[in-house]
Design a protein around this motif. Structure first.
Motif, PDB file in Angstrom:
ATOM      1  N   UNK A  54       0.828  -1.186   0.000  1.00 43.37           N
ATOM      2  CA  UNK A  54       0.000   0.000   0.000  1.00 43.37           C
ATOM      3  C   UNK A  54       0.875   1.253   0.000  1.00 43.37           C
ATOM      4  N   UNK A  55       0.637   2.130  -0.941  1.00 46.94           N
ATOM      5  CA  UNK A  55       1.383   3.380  -0.981  1.00 46.94           C
ATOM      6  C   UNK A  55       2.629   3.319  -1.848  1.00 46.94           C
ATOM      7  N   UNK A  56       2.993   2.122  -2.299  1.00 52.05           N
ATOM      8  CA  UNK A  56       4.249   1.972  -3.042  1.00 52.05           C
ATOM      9  C   UNK A  56       4.056   2.244  -4.537  1.00 52.05           C
ATOM     10  N   UNK A  57       3.091   3.091  -4.886  1.00 55.81           N
ATOM     11  CA  UNK A  57       2.733   3.326  -6.279  1.00 55.81           C
ATOM     12  C   UNK A  57       3.931   3.709  -7.125  1.00 55.81           C
ATOM     13  N   UNK A  58       4.727   4.606  -6.612  1.00 56.08           N
ATOM     14  CA  UNK A  58       5.853   5.105  -7.395  1.00 56.08           C
ATOM     15  C   UNK A  58       6.763   3.955  -7.827  1.00 56.08           C
ATOM     16  N   UNK A  59       7.124   3.102  -6.886  1.00 57.37           N
ATOM     17  CA  UNK A  59       8.062   2.033  -7.237  1.00 57.37           C
ATOM     18  C   UNK A  59       7.424   0.972  -8.117  1.00 57.37           C
ATOM     19  N   UNK A  60       6.128   0.765  -7.985  1.00 61.22           N
ATOM     20  CA  UNK A  60       5.441  -0.168  -8.883  1.00 61.22           C
ATOM     21  C   UNK A  60       5.525   0.361 -10.312  1.00 61.22           C
ATOM     22  N   UNK A  61       5.211   1.659 -10.455  1.00 55.08           N
ATOM     23  CA  UNK A  61       5.293   2.264 -11.791  1.00 55.08           C
ATOM     24  C   UNK A  61       6.715   2.200 -12.318  1.00 55.08           C
ATOM     25  N   UNK A  62       7.654   2.429 -11.428  1.00 53.92           N
ATOM     26  CA  UNK A  62       9.048   2.434 -11.848  1.00 53.92           C
ATOM     27  C   UNK A  62       9.477   1.059 -12.333  1.00 53.92           C
ATOM     28  N   UNK A  63       9.094   0.020 -11.607  1.00 47.03           N
ATOM     29  CA  UNK A  63       9.450  -1.339 -12.040  1.00 47.03           C
ATOM     30  C   UNK A  63       8.842  -1.620 -13.401  1.00 47.03           C
ATOM     31  N   UNK A  64       7.574  -1.257 -13.571  1.00 46.72           N
ATOM     32  CA  UNK A  64       6.909  -1.511 -14.849  1.00 46.72           C
ATOM     33  C   UNK A  64       7.623  -0.766 -15.966  1.00 46.72           C
ATOM     34  N   UNK A  65       7.979   0.460 -15.676  1.00 40.03           N
ATOM     35  CA  UNK A  65       8.569   1.300 -16.712  1.00 40.03           C
ATOM     36  C   UNK A  65       9.942   0.807 -17.133  1.00 40.03           C
TER      37      UNK A  65
END
Lengths: 522, 448
Positions: free
Chosen positions: B415-426
């Motif tokens: 929860x809240x780790x949106x930035x790193x999730x997007x970063x991994x995907x990117x």
């Protein structure tokens, strides 16, 4: 013969939200959506998106609701829950746009209160009824509907969604009069702690009453249990009663209807009924309850829990104004007033008359050059504050103002009177002058209007008394020979009609007569 | 889109079905499902009608269409984006999401506190009580910092709060602190631990999907990530729990559609003779799937069924949340005293859907229950409110690419780790294939 046993479930709702035109201290805001709460007459002119359940609108809890709600719960003796939650109560009706009402069913913010009714509240002497409060909860109001005819209902959403405090009592009330007394008491308690905007007459407080009957003897009609109280008959609900008399009459009408129904072999259906002023002896079915509606309570996922800091609760409790009972007790003990006078004083002019009274007493104490306390001057001050001053305002039909007759002036008048520097009649005259706008000081008025009481000597009194006695020989005979002391009053009256009466003090006149007629030493 | 967001194939609509496959039309043999319920947004993006699409993801409604249409679909943590204006389906699950062709497009629309682009959608909103306040977002940042500091073995922890610094903390000016934090958070080189939950390896998984999953994991391992098997035991109950909770909330949220204040015109008497209000109107104007879910939800909230269904489903939901909390390294910022779990994982990588996009004609003959199964991989992240993104998966070398074999891979974070999730995907999941070797037609996602 059926006994009336009406476990009554009044659930009076107090309108909480403060309104600029009625009470300047509080923020105008709706309970769960920010529309103004000014009571306008224009229907549907103060409605926010959430109030009419526009899809996509979300409820925003207004913190201004909290303090009045807390005060209400504390004055009713409730325990305040540190955390409470909001639930949805689902039912379809045209005054409920969202199809559910936001309320606090599972975890209300206050529970387990108590209101005690005594003869002070209108019960019989020596009677005492304890009404337990099951819970106090915050909830939304519905829209207001008005039946035009049997095919059309008009709906005004102005008050829809406003915060209410609902006070649910246990079925401890067993007569219509007790029920009305309970509602009256709750209303006065809420007024005392400033938790209502307006009273019942303006829609600020409404009661829903549940009524059931049971036989005094025997076990039939006792098979229902409501809120943990068992042995009750089946109940019906009468909604939206807005006057105290209405509560009494509605309960009587419903009680009689249920008794008639049961005696003729029928069964009481669980229903919602209505009552109106135009047909005070009957209740009318509004909608069926069909074995008690299932409201499918669901915790509301939009509004967060309401949590109170314990310090806030104790701060509010400490800083609440005293209840009427406490004030009356204080007046009786501290100022020596009678309970009756204390009650009247406490209830006038939103407590301002009481404050005025206290100011007058304080001034009186500072004027006296010998030892007095509040009790000495309390009784005489209250007579002036309530009756003399009061009647000036009421005959003038003006609203109370403490500046018309400043406390200092009234104290001065009373002081001069007690010193016998002026007569009672003169005192009333001075009061009248000041009320009408005379801005001179009391001592100036006395001097300039020549109202000083120059006491006549006892000999002068006796001269006048002898005069009177000469004119009324029969009465003298009655008093002296036949002991008809009552006639003394008549002679007194005659003395007080004497041309020099403004210089006379009635007690002195009486003393003179008694000396002459009865040989009393004074 | 599916009416009120209820559906997995965007076919439950009063305006006709959404489908992928112009030549044949919806009834033709080849038309594919676009996924649902935000299939329309996905199709608009895929066909170039829009740069970016917005939808709501309650149980997978953004991620599923993204997977079927080979797009990127991002569902942020619950509460990151305000729900004001969103027609509610299930308030505790509804999350506004973004679908686009690439992750940078999502960055542009979403914004993230560690990213230089200004925040557009991701910000506090007073009008939505469930939208994260500024102070909650700060708490999330603290959790992220703690994780980063633990992973990088850093001694200093610059705390973005207004409390007094503790003994071993350094007091520095706020702006400096903010810059240092952002730089620290955006440090890209750290060993990411990827969790692989065994319970997601279900029998019904299509072989292509299973291949894509293992290929993705090998790819990530090759890029330096650690692959860690984990267990999320409550996964198999999550779908049932979702299909009790969402319809229950829906039955409440849809009670307002009675035709009194807005909606279709009433041309007949509103109330029935016996006093039943509205039911005729609602029956006429709500679609069959909507009615089905309202009835299901009403039942599970009724006094007789409440304890057995609704309360139990809530308990399972709590279990699902706890399972996730126990496997993640980063502490859950919503929990008061959550601890760092050094044996935990940073991300969970699983397929988005158990199969490639089905043919529409098969969808139509399926029972509602069979449709619900499509949500099995997306629902757990919804129940726990976790950020999740679906990206196009690797393409099998032996099967020439076509829309019928589109597979989406999902990354789920704490929860809240949106930035790193997007970063991994990117940065880790978009270079399965060298884009230069893909022809123009292969790059488009829409069937002609």
């Amino acid at each position: 013969m059926d006994e009336l046993d009406t476990p009554v479930f009044p659930a009076p709702k107090a309108l909480l939200m403060q309104v600029p035109c009625l009470n300047l201290r509080k923020a105008p805001a709706n309970g769960v959506a920010a529309a103004s709460t000014v009571p306008t007459s224009e229907p549907n002119s103060n409605v926010s998106a959430f109030d009419i359940a526009v899809p996509g609108s979300l409820p925003v809890f207004q913190p201004a609701v909290v303090l009045p709600a807390l005060r209400a719960a504390i004055v009713l003796g409730c325990h305040i829950e540190p955390v409470s939650y909001f639930d949805r109560k689902h039912y379809f009706y045209h005054d409920q746009p969202a199809g559910y009402q936001i309320t606090q069913y599972y975890h209300p913010f206050a529970r387990d209160g108590l209101v005690t009714l005594t003869s002070d509240d209108g019960l019989e002497a020596g009677q005492e009824v304890e009404v337990y409060i099951k819970q106090v909860q915050l909830e939304q109001d519905t829209a207001r509907s008005q039946e035009e005819d049997e095919h059309t209902t008009l709906i005004d959403f102005n008050r829809c969604g406003q915060a209410l405090v609902e006070i649910i009592s246990l079925p401890n009330l067993h007569s219509p009069r007790d029920a009305a007394a309970y509602v009256r008491k709750v209303q006065s308690l809420l007024y005392a702690v400033d938790a209502v905007t307006t009273g019942m007459e303006h829609g600020g407080l409404r009661a829903d009453v549940n009524v059931s009957v049971r036989r005094r003897d025997g076990d039939s009609d006792r098979s229902f249990e409501y809120s943990g109280v068992s042995g009750l008959g089946r109940r019906t609900e009468i909604k939206n009663l807005s006057t105290l008399k209405g509560i009494e009459d509605a309960i009587k009408a419903e009680r009689d209807r249920q008794i008639r129904l049961l005696e003729s072999g029928g069964v009481v259906q669980p229903e919602t009924r209505g009552w109106s002023l135009t047909h005070p002896h009957e209740t009318r079915r509004l909608r069926g309850k069909e074995g008690e509606v299932d409201y499918r309570y669901l915790p509301d996922a939009d509004i967060p829990p309401l949590s109170f800091d314990l310090d806030l609760i104790s701060h509010v409790a400490r800083s609440m104004p005293p209840t009427p009972a406490v004030l009356v007790r204080h007046l009786v003990q501290h100022y020596g007033l009678s309970v009756k006078d204390a009650r009247i004083l406490e209830s006038l002019d939103d407590g301002e008359r009481l404050i005025y009274f206290q100011e007058v007493v304080a001034e009186l104490l500072s004027l006296h050059d010998y030892e007095v306390n509040e009790i000495n001057v309390g009784k005489i001050a209250v007579n002036w504050v309530l009756f003399e001053v009061g009647s000036l305002f009421s005959t003038d039909e003006s609203t109370w103002s403490r500046d018309k007759i400043p406390a200092k002036s009234l104290a001065e008048i009373i002081h001069q009177l007690r010193k016998n520097a002026i007569t009672g009649a003169s005192a009333k005259l001075i009061l009248r002058l000041i009320f009408d706008g005379d801005s001179r000081r009391v001592s100036e008025i006395i001097r300039q209007e020549k109202l000083m009481y120059v006491g006549m000597s006892p000999e002068t009194y006796e001269t006048i008394a002898k005069d009177i006695m000469q004119n009324h020989p029969q009465e003298v005979k009655d008093i002296v020979e036949k002991g008809k002391i009552g006639k003394l009053k008549f002679l007194m009256g005659q003395m007080m009609r004497h041309p020099r009466r403004s210089e006379m003090s009635a007690p002195e006149a009486e003393k003179a007569l008694r000396r002459l007629l009865l040989g009393e030493k004074s | 889109m599916d009416e009120f967001g209820m559906g997995s194939h965007s076919t439950n609509s009063a305006y006709g079905e959404v489908f992928n496959g112009l030549k044949d039309g919806p009834t033709g043999g080849k038309a594919l499902s676009v996924g649902g319920s935000s299939g329309g947004s996905a199709l608009a993006v895929a066909s170039g009608l829009a740069h970016v699409g917005i939808g709501t993801d309650t149980g997978g409604s953004i991620r599923l269409p993204a997977a079927y249409m080979s797009l990127v679909g991002f569902k942020p943590s619950y509460g990151q984006i305000s729900r004001k204006g969103v027609v509610p389906y299930a308030n505790s699950l509804d999350t506004v999401g973004i679908v686009a062709k690439t992750v940078p497009d999502i960055w542009l629309t979403y914004g993230a506190s560690a990213h230089p682009i200004i925040e557009i959608l991701q910000k506090p909103d007073d009008n939505d009580p469930t939208c994260l306040t500024f102070s909650s977002r700060e708490r999330i940042k603290v959790a992220m910092l703690r994780r980063k500091a633990a992973v990088l073995g850093s001694k200093w922890l610059l705390v973005p709060s207004n409390r007094r610094p503790e003994k071993n903390e350094v007091l520095i000016p706020r702006e400096t602190r903010r810059k240092l934090q952002n730089r620290f958070l955006s440090q890209r080189k750290w060993t990411r631990r990827i969790g692989v939950p065994l319970e997601y390896n279900i029998e019904e998984m299509h072989p292509l999907v299973r291949w894509a999953w293992t290929a993705t994991l090998s790819h990530l391992e090759g890029l330096g990530c650690e692959i860690v098997p984990i267990s999320l035991p409550s996964t198999r109950h999550a779908l049932s729990s979702y299909y009790i909770l969402a319809p229950a909330e829906a039955s409440s949220n849809l009670a307002k559609y009675d035709g009194v204040r807005y909606g279709a015109r009433r041309d007949e008497v509103a109330d029935d003779a016996d006093g039943t209000l509205y039911s005729r109107f609602r029956a006429a104007h709500l679609g069959p799937e909507v009615k089905r879910r309202i009835l299901l939800g009403t039942y599970s909230l009724s006094a007789g069924a409440m304890d057995n269904y609704f309360i139990q489903a809530q308990k399972i939901r709590r279990m699902v949340q706890r399972d996730f909390d126990s496997v993640f390294r980063m502490p859950n910022p919503l929990q008061e005293d959550a601890e760092l779990n050094m044996d935990g994982v940073d991300f969970i990588v699983v397929p988005t859907a158990p199969s490639p996009p089905p043919r529409l004609r098969h969808v139509k003959t399926a029972t509602p229950l069979e449709s619900y199964v499509n949500d099995v991989f997306t629902v757990p992240a919804s129940l726990a409110g976790l950020p999740a993104i679906s990206v196009p998966g690797p393409r099998h070398p032996d099967h020439p690419w076509q829309p019928e074999v589109a597979v989406g891979m999902q990354v789920i974070g704490q929860y809240g780790d949106d930035y790193d999730v997007l970063h991994l995907a990117d940065n880790y999941l978009t270079d399965f294939h060298d884009p230069n070797t893909l022809s123009r037609t292969q790059q488009t996602k829409v069937m002609s």
